[in-house]
Design a protein around this motif. Structure first.
Motif, PDB file in Angstrom:
ATOM      1  N   PRO A  52       0.803  -1.228   0.000  1.00  0.00           N
ATOM      2  CA  PRO A  52       0.000   0.000   0.000  1.00  0.00           C
ATOM      3  C   PRO A  52       0.840   1.286   0.000  1.00  0.00           C
ATOM      4  CG  PRO A  52      -0.370  -1.314   2.003  1.00  0.00           C
ATOM      5  CD  PRO A  52       0.579  -2.084   1.153  1.00  0.00           C
ATOM      6  N   ARG A  53       2.108   1.187   0.341  1.00  0.00           N
ATOM      7  CA  ARG A  53       2.902   2.423   0.394  1.00  0.00           C
ATOM      8  C   ARG A  53       3.696   2.685  -0.888  1.00  0.00           C
ATOM      9  NH1 ARG A  53       1.899   4.278   5.263  1.00  0.00           N
ATOM     10  NH2 ARG A  53       1.859   2.865   7.052  1.00  0.00           N
ATOM     11  N   ASN A 194      -1.954  -5.786   6.100  1.00  0.00           N
ATOM     12  CA  ASN A 194      -1.422  -4.575   5.447  1.00  0.00           C
ATOM     13  C   ASN A 194      -2.422  -3.423   5.544  1.00  0.00           C
ATOM     14  OD1 ASN A 194       0.787  -6.022   4.783  1.00  0.00           O
ATOM     15  ND2 ASN A 194       0.414  -6.075   2.570  1.00  0.00           N
ATOM     16  N   TYR A 195      -3.703  -3.766   5.385  1.00  0.00           N
ATOM     17  CA  TYR A 195      -4.724  -2.708   5.484  1.00  0.00           C
ATOM     18  C   TYR A 195      -4.814  -2.184   6.908  1.00  0.00           C
ATOM     19  CZ  TYR A 195      -6.387  -3.443   0.762  1.00  0.00           C
ATOM     20  OH  TYR A 195      -6.469  -3.496  -0.616  1.00  0.00           O
ATOM     21  N   ARG A 197      -2.434  -2.181   9.073  1.00  0.00           N
ATOM     22  CA  ARG A 197      -1.203  -1.468   9.435  1.00  0.00           C
ATOM     23  C   ARG A 197      -1.258   0.001   9.010  1.00  0.00           C
ATOM     24  NH1 ARG A 197       2.504  -4.997   7.094  1.00  0.00           N
ATOM     25  NH2 ARG A 197       1.884  -6.529   8.628  1.00  0.00           N
ATOM     26  N   ILE A 198      -1.871   0.288   7.846  1.00  0.00           N
ATOM     27  CA  ILE A 198      -1.864   1.697   7.409  1.00  0.00           C
ATOM     28  C   ILE A 198      -2.843   2.553   8.223  1.00  0.00           C
ATOM     29  CG2 ILE A 198      -0.965   1.382   5.065  1.00  0.00           C
ATOM     30  CD1 ILE A 198      -3.802   1.414   3.997  1.00  0.00           C
ATOM     31  N   ARG A 474      -3.541  10.647   6.558  1.00  0.00           N
ATOM     32  CA  ARG A 474      -3.129   9.931   5.337  1.00  0.00           C
ATOM     33  C   ARG A 474      -2.148  10.791   4.537  1.00  0.00           C
ATOM     34  NH1 ARG A 474      -5.601   9.922  -0.324  1.00  0.00           N
ATOM     35  NH2 ARG A 474      -6.519  11.745   0.590  1.00  0.00           N
ATOM     36  N   ASP A 477       1.129  10.984   6.420  1.00  0.00           N
ATOM     37  CA  ASP A 477       1.757   9.668   6.356  1.00  0.00           C
ATOM     38  C   ASP A 477       2.392   9.442   4.987  1.00  0.00           C
ATOM     39  OD1 ASP A 477       1.954   7.429   8.154  1.00  0.00           O
ATOM     40  OD2 ASP A 477       0.916   6.275   6.602  1.00  0.00           O
ATOM     41  N   ASP A 478       1.699   9.910   3.951  1.00  0.00           N
ATOM     42  CA  ASP A 478       2.242   9.783   2.596  1.00  0.00           C
ATOM     43  C   ASP A 478       3.584  10.496   2.492  1.00  0.00           C
ATOM     44  OD1 ASP A 478       0.290   8.251   1.562  1.00  0.00           O
ATOM     45  OD2 ASP A 478      -0.639   9.794   0.319  1.00  0.00           O
ATOM     46  N   ARG A 481       6.103   8.193   4.739  1.00  0.00           N
ATOM     47  CA  ARG A 481       6.352   6.758   4.576  1.00  0.00           C
ATOM     48  C   ARG A 481       6.233   6.218   3.158  1.00  0.00           C
ATOM     49  NH1 ARG A 481       3.538   6.163   9.529  1.00  0.00           N
ATOM     50  NH2 ARG A 481       5.032   5.917  11.229  1.00  0.00           N
TER      51      ARG A 481
END
Ligand code: B12
Ligand code: SF4
Length: 505
Positions: A52-53, A194-195, A197-198, A474, A477-478, A481
């Motif tokens: 996802p990152r 994974n979902y 974790r974000i 979000r 975070d973008d 990360r």
């Protein structure tokens, strides 16, 4: 038979802050699950969920998140005979064709089946122009199994309900009558950790949550929405017992206690809503839940809101779309604006957070309509709405408003996000939107200073109560990360990629 079901990477406009926040694609697990239950060997590749990152340039205007079609090749099992791709949103159109092209160039024997909202809307184009083998129209669980079984036995497909293929098309006649009968318990095929974790999703969350779909379709006929095309306005609910059973299953299996109901119209039957709430309360499940994709406000009352709150509802999305009755008529959407005001006031009082959608730039909107919207938003702010969400109108294929759209043309379905820079009135609409957000925020701070102040700790400690708080994290975070990857260059020639010819005027 070996089948791989793919959810494409997420595509968005570069620099777009208004896009949706990604969340668990349970629809893909329903398709994979139906095939598994039918005795097939199934792989799922969730391109976004796997990484996802990961973030990369897609073309001049778009970005892609998740693994690229080339990365997918490394994870792909060469024994696969059929590939299913979920093309739910118009923005996934081009990248899905890229995936098909990349896989075909290595494995020429593969058959491709596309499904989802967007694939249903442009099925003929996909099959006749883009060489997709089959498109499954609307709900896929039963049809995909029939199709794969026929392919395995090398039988003709022409009697299968709801498919389009090279030599014919069968409009869908049969819809899933009782969605309670479907097996929704194959979520293990998705990269759930994974979902979680974000720690962001379609609705406000702080970590572990699960997307749940408790009904199919929507009985309304709004002109900007593809739902009427998708389900022919047939609303089919699951039983309250099966919904609550699903909650219990995830509590036991994953320790999840936060549920995001993604129905098009969760509360169409007030009686069913009441029963679901009462069951959750009686069983003392100690859960929270929200409706991030919206409910029709006329279907709830003070009593129902109280029950929803008692059962654990923490967040509701409502859709006014505009403050103008005239414009609502043009949209074909009946909304009782005064009832919405009353329900917002009550939700605020009992502690359910609320979000309201307003659509900007619907064809025919005048300055007078816009003035009514601003006035309505001002009243709603005082009544206690927690946030407003203002997408700019886009002509989504499958929606009535897609026809004869006169405000500019796009080069690629990927540009059908809620920030349509290709609209010739985009700058004016963007300015209106930003001003509306700013004035909303200032008014909220004035009328509800404590709630406004609380946004700060909610954002700082990731205790999100609204989509807006989550969006701030979000974005931050973008910056911190996100892992930038080399740009992806599409192998599909530019002229074949989009659908400029039969998209907009
Ligand atoms: C959850 C959700 C999301 C999640 C994604 C999860 C996912 N994979 O769908 C998130 C939050 C990421 C999201 C984002 C967006 N979304 Co969205 N989303 C939804 C929502 C609310 C629920 C989806 C769902 O689970 N439905 C329930 C299941 C049972 O139905 P289903 O998804 O249609 O799946 C069935 C069929 O389509 C078919 N099917 C689906 N995939 C496949 C694959 C195969 C192989 C087969 C055979 C069949 C098949 O079978 C499934 C089971 O019956 C729908 C509205 C809705 N309720 O459907 C909107 C909806 C799909 N989204 C929409 C839009 C516009 C967006 C955004 C573009 C919004 C924005 N501007 O940011 C973004 C795009 C994100 C991106 N870059 O890709 C529109 C699509 C319109 C369009 N054609 O483009 C919808 C229809 C909402 C609406 N009414 O306008 N979305
Ligand atoms: S906008 Fe909402 S109420 Fe209108 S048809 Fe679509 S899902 Fe139904």
């Amino acid at each position: 038979m070996k089948i791989t079901v793919i959810r494409p990477p997420l595509v968005g406009m570069r620099g777009d802050l208004f896009g949706s926040i990604p969340s668990i694609p349970v629809n893909v697990s329903y398709i994979a699950g139906a095939l598994m239950d039918g005795g097939h060997d199934v792989d799922v590749i969730d391109c976004y969920g796997e990484e996802p990152r990961w973030y990369r340039r897609y073309n001049d205007t778009l970005i892609m998140r998740g693994i690229s079609p080339d990365d997918l090749l490394e994870r792909f099992d060469g024994k696969t005979e059929v590939v299913g791709i979920s093309v739910n949103e118009a923005v996934s159109h081009a990248v899905s064709l890229d995936i098909m092209q990349v896989l075909r160039s290595r494995y020429s024997h593969l058959k491709f089946v596309f499904g989802g909202h967007h694939a249903t809307a442009v099925a003929d184009e996909l099959v006749n122009k883009q060489n997709v083998d089959y498109v499954v129209l609307s709900e896929g669980e039963i049809t995909i199994l029939e199709l794969v079984n026929a392919l395995e036995k090398k039988e003709p497909v022409d009697s299968i309900d709801g498919i389009v293929w090279k030599h014919g098309s069968n409009k869908r006649k049969h819809y899933v009558e009782d969605p309670s009968s479907l097996n929704v318990y194959h979520t293990d095929v998705l990269p759930l950790e994974n979902y979680w974790r974000i720690r962001y999703a379609h609705g406000p969350t702080n970590g572990r949550y699960m997307n749940v779909v408790t009904s199919r379709g929507c009985p309304y006929n709004c002109k900007f929405c593809p739902s009427p095309m998708m389900s022919q306005r047939k609303w089919r609910p699951r039983s309250p017992e099966s919904v609550v059973e699903e909650f219990e299953y995830y509590i036991d299996k994953y320790g999840v206690r936060d549920f995001h109901i993604n129905d098009e119209n969760f509360s169409s039957s007030p009686e069913r809503t009441r029963k679901i709430c009462d069951l959750i309360t009686e069983k003392q499940l100690n859960v929270t839940f929200c409706m991030p994709s919206g409910i029709k406000v006329e279907t709830v009352s003070v009593d129902l809101l109280n029950r929803l709150r008692k059962a654990g509802c923490k967040f509701l999305t409502l859709s006014a779309e505009t403050g103008s009755e005239r414009l609502l008529k043009l949209m074909g959407k009946p909304v009782d604006l005064e009832h919405l005001m009353k329900m917002t006031r009550h939700a605020h009082k009992i502690g359910i957070r609320t979000s309201c959608f307003f659509m900007i730039g619907y064809p025919g909107e005048t300055n007078a309509d816009w003035a009514l919207t601003r006035k309505y938003v001002a009243r709603l702010t005082r009544a206690g709405i927690d946030e407003i969400v203002c997408p700019i109108m886009i002509p989504v294929p499958g929606a009535v408003a897609h026809e004869n759209f006169e405000f500019g043309s796009y080069d690629d379905y990927g540009q059908l996000t809620f920030t349509p820079k290709w609209r010739n009135d985009y700058r004016t609409l963007e300015l209106k939107r930003r001003l509306l957000y700013l004035v909303f925020f200032l008014r909220k701070a004035f009328w509800h200073p404590w709630r406004t102040f609380l946004m700060l700790p909610h954002v700082l400690f990731w205790k999100h109560t609204t989509k807006g708080e989550m969006t701030i994290n979000r974005i931050l975070d973008d910056f911190r990360r996100v892992k930038r990857q080399p740009a992806w260059n599409s192998p599909v020639p530019e002229e074949d990629h989009p659908s400029t010819s039969d998209s907009t005027s």
